[in-house]
Motif scaffolding. Structure first.
Motif, short mmCIF file in Angstrom:
data_model
loop_
_atom_site.label_atom_id
_atom_site.label_comp_id
_atom_site.label_asym_id
_atom_site.label_seq_id
_atom_site.Cartn_x
_atom_site.Cartn_y
_atom_site.Cartn_z
N UNK A 167 0.83 -1.20 0.00
CA UNK A 167 0.00 0.00 0.00
C UNK A 167 0.87 1.26 0.00
N UNK A 168 1.89 1.27 0.83
CA UNK A 168 2.79 2.43 0.86
C UNK A 168 3.51 2.60 -0.47
N UNK B 12 3.25 5.79 -2.86
CA UNK B 12 4.44 6.56 -3.23
C UNK B 12 4.48 6.73 -4.75
N UNK B 13 4.17 5.67 -5.47
CA UNK B 13 4.17 5.78 -6.94
C UNK B 13 3.04 6.68 -7.42
N UNK B 14 1.92 6.68 -6.72
CA UNK B 14 0.78 7.53 -7.10
C UNK B 14 0.97 8.96 -6.60
N UNK B 15 2.13 9.24 -6.01
CA UNK B 15 2.47 10.58 -5.51
C UNK B 15 1.57 11.04 -4.36
N UNK B 16 0.92 10.11 -3.69
CA UNK B 16 0.19 10.49 -2.48
C UNK B 16 1.16 10.73 -1.33
N UNK B 17 2.29 10.05 -1.40
CA UNK B 17 3.32 10.18 -0.37
C UNK B 17 4.57 10.72 -1.04
N UNK C 295 13.90 4.26 0.27
CA UNK C 295 15.29 3.95 -0.07
C UNK C 295 15.76 2.63 0.46
N UNK C 296 15.05 2.08 1.42
CA UNK C 296 15.61 0.96 2.17
C UNK C 296 14.48 0.10 2.71
N UNK C 297 14.70 -1.21 2.65
CA UNK C 297 13.81 -2.13 3.35
C UNK C 297 14.64 -3.01 4.27
N UNK D 138 11.50 -6.02 -7.10
CA UNK D 138 10.60 -5.50 -8.13
C UNK D 138 10.56 -3.98 -8.14
N UNK D 139 10.62 -3.38 -6.93
CA UNK D 139 10.54 -1.93 -6.83
C UNK D 139 11.94 -1.30 -6.76
#
Lengths: 284, 284, 284, 284
Positions: free
Chosen positions: B104-105, B109-114, B119-121, B134-135
């Motif tokens: 969801x996050x 982020x891709x939809x520019x809501x956030x 940078x890191x998981x 994938x991302x």
């Protein structure tokens, strides 16, 4: 729809054929089912059902239904209750000083949202006596102190018995009932001013404010010997923000309390609530 | 509206003239205020404000604003932060095995809501490594055992420092951070799967089911040394009934978790959350 | 609970004995009912029921159930459907350019919240083709113009038939289907971005903003020949304020759209929705 | 907090320095701001603000504030209102036969949730006269027919003027006011029993039932010449299902109506609502 109905609430160990047996009992006696709802708790292997049918055209006389159904229920090891929709239950409302839940219940009773007679009011204060007088309801001021609790509860139980009360509604009654009392008279609904199990006990709005929560709520539950631990009938929440003071929490919370208590009382009076363990099934 | 802005978050002892002083500082330097919101906590005598103005046409260069405002803030004994809307913060998302909050996050982020760079998981499991790939996000599998916690946390802190992470989002990271860790890196948002303070700790849905509640919820909060006791940013609830199993609670709860965490992260990144004591002011 | 079940959806003119007859049919063949829910619409004299029982231990073979029940249903003048829980339906998702509902459905399908195969994607644009590829779903770009609609719809119907699609989900497909199409393939669920009947047609968020409403919402409904007039399956709302721009309405609305569409699709796939007239009964 | 305050509501074309100018006016006269909230509508280039400060210690006498602020407001081309928190407004409540909104407002007024004098009741029926008597409120039975509307409205306006009424609350007044009336007396709040713009006009619950919606609601709005088209102050919804009859819609809807109307009246009386165009800004 306004003709009287019989309502059967039943719970028993799950097994095949329960719906068929119960429905056939009604059908074979000429009954027309207008509502049937069931639930199976697979974890506990328990079957629970509410079934309602019209008495008009039903071949069994009212006072024979219980005997006839008892013969079916016995081999199922079932707990069951039989109610008639035209029996008007008698309610006692217990209050302390706050009037919002009380007035709301009185208004709903007058508006016929709640089908019951409000026969009795009990309070540890005399603040709301004038409301009782206006609505022509018997009012008893029974103050509770540290030393007189047992004898006052005896007086309360005597009243409940004498006035043939079916349900006690604690509409912001700020006293704890003893476990002896609850055992003696178990049909009690309380409204607690938080979304339990958050903030049980005293001053939930103050504590909610201090914790900085973003929602507050109210919980209607049956009263058991363990404070605020009884089976929950209904809950509702309302959003709050940093702009809300404790006074705002209390004000907003009152609206939730009114709604939640009224819904719970209505569900109970329509015999839509089945308690098992510490949980409820609410057939809506 | 898309031109960059400066955002000032400030809290200080309440006194006369605060709004005038702060607004005049901006106006006298040619700034156009596009958002101003304040709150006074009268119990604690505290003034809190968020004020945002356009940098276009503002006479002070960016790197001079803090110095200039510092001169005003000092005699007010104020805590304050200055942010620029075009600074893109760097987020680390920590997960265990569940992907709903993570995906969801990432979508938001891709939809520019956030507005942030993810940078890191970090995870104590390798389950979600493929999502990171994938991302195209750096992924570190850092398993935690009873004996290696201190050294693994040191590794984590090193990563946060090296990758210049501004915010850690615990998106269903099922490990407790040590108080040393939290002290070292305090910008952490967690999603807890209950409406706190109900059901803190483990297995809240199971416990909510056992308690027979009629609402469940989710809570996004800043992480502090006390588990599930940090300042609450956002909460949401969803109704459940006797028909819902624990699995249904979990499924319905996931939707609340996604929404609540996303809202909290967005509010934080827009510098709309001010923490004081154990509470938040959320300027929306 | 994971053993396969049979699900019967039935509606017929109300009369005595319906529950008994249906339940006895299942019981006499050795079936164990795990869910039964009924509704009587007294205004229209209509009885509606959903009943689900375990196939394990049921004495009738699957392919004989319909014949056997048909004999019971015929004298009742009943409409009925029989489903098996282990039949995995085939879904086609139709989109235009927005991906939020699509990705949400794909995630829920992978998380096993939605028991279906997503076999086909159709779009009037190529924007989301890469999503189809990533999830390995057949994708057809079928642009619609003023002049080619009839032939393109013929192509679409051919695809639905050939791929044996059971349900079309319009996940923000911004084209109106012809009444001929809907007549040919009636199993279509659409998500509309307002709480219908408010703001039917185009640009509901813009119009909601202009009207100054304080709540916005989303509606999932079956598609009929009349635009946005089909039977409503599910609706949800979210609060907005003067601080929310049209862009905020759209952002907040997306979350409602995702939730409402996913719930409606899940309810449909579990055979919990019965349409009668322009209304639905949702057995939950 | 209980000392009296001044409240300024202002709207004007947006320009630099507005917050600074207004806040400085208050500060330079020794005022302590306890609430300030602003909103900029960028689409229309409009600045809107609510600012509240303590009168204790304010150097300007009350009757000089308007003159002094007028000098500031004039070059800004501002619309503005000045209110004092200890001015108790006078309300008239208009009803037909239903008492739920009326009794709710009366209770809230007595519970001090609504700071106003309820001075007058007007009705086209005599049904609720006894309520007026119980609460000692002047009651006028002014029946409306097709032929007498103009003269009866003249009588009503005369009453409003003579009793110095500040706000008319239509608490389920089932008559349409003429545009002449609304022009003459514009401070009118109405409660409509649907979530507008769905189901404007008569019988919204019946129509909601027929449409098969899953949520119903209520809308409080200022009355304008166009029926049910005035600026919306507050809205709320409640879920319904196929089990709910029209009577249930009405019963559930009443609770929404009570809450929404009470909130709108309270917000208006606290001078938290600013109307511009057909929209409201609600400063909470």
């Amino acid at each position: 729809m306004t003709s009287p109905t019989a309502i059967l609430l039943i719970s028993c160990p799950d097994q095949q054929g329960l719906v068929a047996k119960i429905a056939s009992f009604i059908y074979s006696n000429g009954g027309n089912i207008i509502h049937a709802d069931q639930h199976t708790d697979f974890t506990n292997g328990l079957f629970l059902m509410r079934i309602e049918w019209q008495l008009e055209g039903f071949n069994l006389p009212r006072d024979a239904i219980a005997v006839a159904f008892g013969a079916i229920a016995k081999p199922l090891a079932a707990n069951w209750q039989l109610h008639f929709s035209d029996t008007i239950p008698r309610i006692a409302i217990w209050v302390t000083k706050q009037d919002h839940c009380l007035l709301d219940l009185l208004w709903r009773q007058q508006a016929k949202e709640i089908a019951a007679t409000i026969s009795l009011m009990v309070s540890n204060h005399s603040t709301l006596q004038s409301v009782a007088e206006r609505f022509d309801i018997e009012y008893h001021h029974i103050p509770i102190t540290k030393t007189n609790k047992a004898e006052q509860e005896a007086k309360q139980l005597e009243l409940l018995k004498d006035r043939k009360i079916d349900l006690v509604v604690l509409a912001k009654y700020m006293q704890i009932l003893s476990s002896e009392f609850v055992e003696e008279f178990p049909n009690i609904i309380n409204i607690h001013h938080s979304f339990l199990p958050a903030f049980p006990g005293a001053n939930p709005y103050q504590r909610a404010y201090e914790r900085g929560v973003k929602v507050i709520g109210a919980t209607a539950h049956y009263v058991t010997a363990d404070l605020d631990e009884g089976p929950i009938i209904e809950q509702e929440v309302v959003r709050v923000s940093h702009r809300d003071s404790v006074a705002d929490f209390i004000r907003k919370g009152k609206d939730s309390e009114r709604l939640v208590l009224a819904r719970a009382v209505r569900l109970h009076l329509q015999h839509r609530v089945l308690v098992y363990g510490n949980r409820t099934v609410v057939f809506v």
